[in-house]
Design an enzyme around this catalytic site. Structure first.
Site, PDB file in Angstrom:
ATOM      1  CE  LYS A 131     -10.930  -4.126  -2.374  1.00  0.00           C
ATOM      2  NZ  LYS A 131     -10.307  -3.440  -3.731  1.00  0.00           N
ATOM      3  CD  GLU A 166      -5.401  -2.596  -6.417  1.00  0.00           C
ATOM      4  OE1 GLU A 166      -4.333  -3.540  -6.709  1.00  0.00           O
ATOM      5  OE2 GLU A 166      -6.143  -2.585  -5.572  1.00  0.00           O
ATOM      6  CG  ASP A 212      -4.319  -0.549  -3.673  1.00  0.00           C
ATOM      7  OD1 ASP A 212      -4.705   0.403  -4.392  1.00  0.00           O
ATOM      8  OD2 ASP A 212      -5.053  -1.544  -3.058  1.00  0.00           O
ATOM      9  CG  ASP A 256      -9.813  -1.458  -5.920  1.00  0.00           C
ATOM     10  OD1 ASP A 256     -11.014  -1.888  -5.834  1.00  0.00           O
ATOM     11  OD2 ASP A 256      -9.136  -1.543  -4.670  1.00  0.00           O
ATOM     12  CE  LYS A 270      -4.241  -1.799   0.570  1.00  0.00           C
ATOM     13  NZ  LYS A 270      -5.249  -1.396  -0.542  1.00  0.00           N
TER      14      LYS A 270
END
Ligand SMILES: O=C(O)CCC(=O)c1ccccc1C(=O)O
Ligand SMILES: [Mg+2]
Length: 339
Positions: free
Chosen positions: A255, A206, A169, A231, A138
């Site tokens: 997701k 991402e 991400d 995302d 992240k």
């Protein structure tokens, strides 16, 4: 066919707080669903909303469940509005299980592990996990220059023999300048790794920019070699169909627990099979079962599944209906003991 629903609200602290651009996240809340049909069949589902990712809130989901009648039919579930995508998922998952129950083979998939944000990255002992094909870090958590430094120090510490794909991400937290700086570095590193014939690559960056910044997300994906994955931009099946209609050809993170009814996921997602990165929303064991069933149904082989979240939320792997039923019983017992 009709069924009797039961709901169980859980609140589970993560084993360690999860840091992302959205802040520090400590507790996951969700609702386990159990349906029992008139003939005594049972089915389980999970409602695991995340409002930051476009779904309803846990409060809205719970209120909805509490107002459902004691007996429900297929139409009850089909009529759940699109504003409650996590409820659509959990209830349709449980309903589907009443009649269909695939045998899962979790060992046939490659997984993506999640690495701790910030300096903690440097304390991760080793990446060699045979079922893991990728690792995600992240970013947009610390100041930009600091993160570039940490990332490069970490790359330097990797065993040159270990093959690894890396996902970065940003959860929408970069701006055009910092996104270009990351992508310039990623492109340079990828061509360097290639020259050195090392099996290491930055697989994608991402959601570098906020979800609505579509024009610049497209520009970045045209201007750099390193792929951009969407995302937060694709937070519903409608949003997914929109970006595909606009010509998006890069990876999209899906997701499933946040994206609506089982039957709709099963009709929409197959069209985009080669672009889909199926991913966890830190749901529990029942939601995870659903994600694996979907991965199997879609036969996703291109991208490792973003389910390697066990350092934060380890969940048991459930396979048979009996295992799901035991899990439900245990969850209810734990609740009895703590309330
Ligand atoms: O996708 C993965 O590999 C792990 C899951 C993950 O990063 C995640 C988990 C919960 C909520 C949001 C995200 C995200 O991808 O941004
Ligand atoms: Mg993401």
């Amino acid at each position: 066919m009709y069924a009797y629903p039961r709901f169980f609200l859980y609140q589970e602290p993560f084993r360690q707080p999860l840091k992302t651009h959205h802040g520090t996240w400590r507790i996951r809340e969700g609702i386990y669903v159990r349906l029992e049909s008139e003939s005594g069949e049972v089915g389980f589902g999970e409602i695991a909303p995340l409002p930051a990712f476009g779904s309803e809130s846990i409060g809205t989901a719970w209120t909805f469940c509490a107002t459902l009648p004691n007996t429900i039919i297929a139409e009850t579930i089909a009529a759940i509005p699109d504003t409650l995508p996590a409820c659509q998922f959990g209830l349709s998952q449980a309903w589907t299980q009443l009649t269909e129950f695939p045998h899962l083979q979790p060992e046939t998939f490659l997984y993506c592990g999640l690495l701790p944000a910030g300096r903690d990255l440097l304390t991760v002992p080793q990446l060699a996990k045979p079922s893991y094909g990728a690792w995600k870090w992240k970013i947009a958590v610390l100041p930009h220059a600091r993160e570039l430094e940490i990332f490069q120090a970490w790359l330097g510490s990797l065993n040159p023999e270990t093959p690894v794909k890396i996902r970065l991400d940003a959860n929408g937290g970069l701006n055009l300048r910092t996104a270009r700086a990351w992508l310039t570095l990623c492109d340079r590193l990828n061509s360097q790794f290639q020259q050195e014939q090392r099996y290491i690559a930055i697989e994608f960056l991402e959601q570098p920019l906020p979800p609505q910044d579509w024009v610049n997300l497209q520009a970045l994906s045209n201007d750099f070699q390193t792929p951009i994955a969407l995302d937060e931009t694709v937070d519903s099946l409608t949003a997914l169909e929109n970006v595909m209609g606009l010509g998006w050809r890069g990876p999209v993170v899906i997701k499933p627990v946040l994206m609506g009814a089982w039957s709709r996921l099963n009709t929409v997602l197959p069209q985009y099979r080669s672009q889909i990165v199926l991913s966890s929303a830190l749901e529990g064991a029942i939601g995870r079962w659903g994600i694996l069933a979907l991965a199997q149904e879609l036969n996703l082989t291109r991208y490792a599944l973003g389910l390697g979240v066990d350092p934060w939320r380890p969940v048991p792997v459930l396979n048979t209906k009996a295992e799901l039923a035991d899990f439900w019983k245990l969850a209810i017992q734990v609740f009895r003991h703590t309330s």
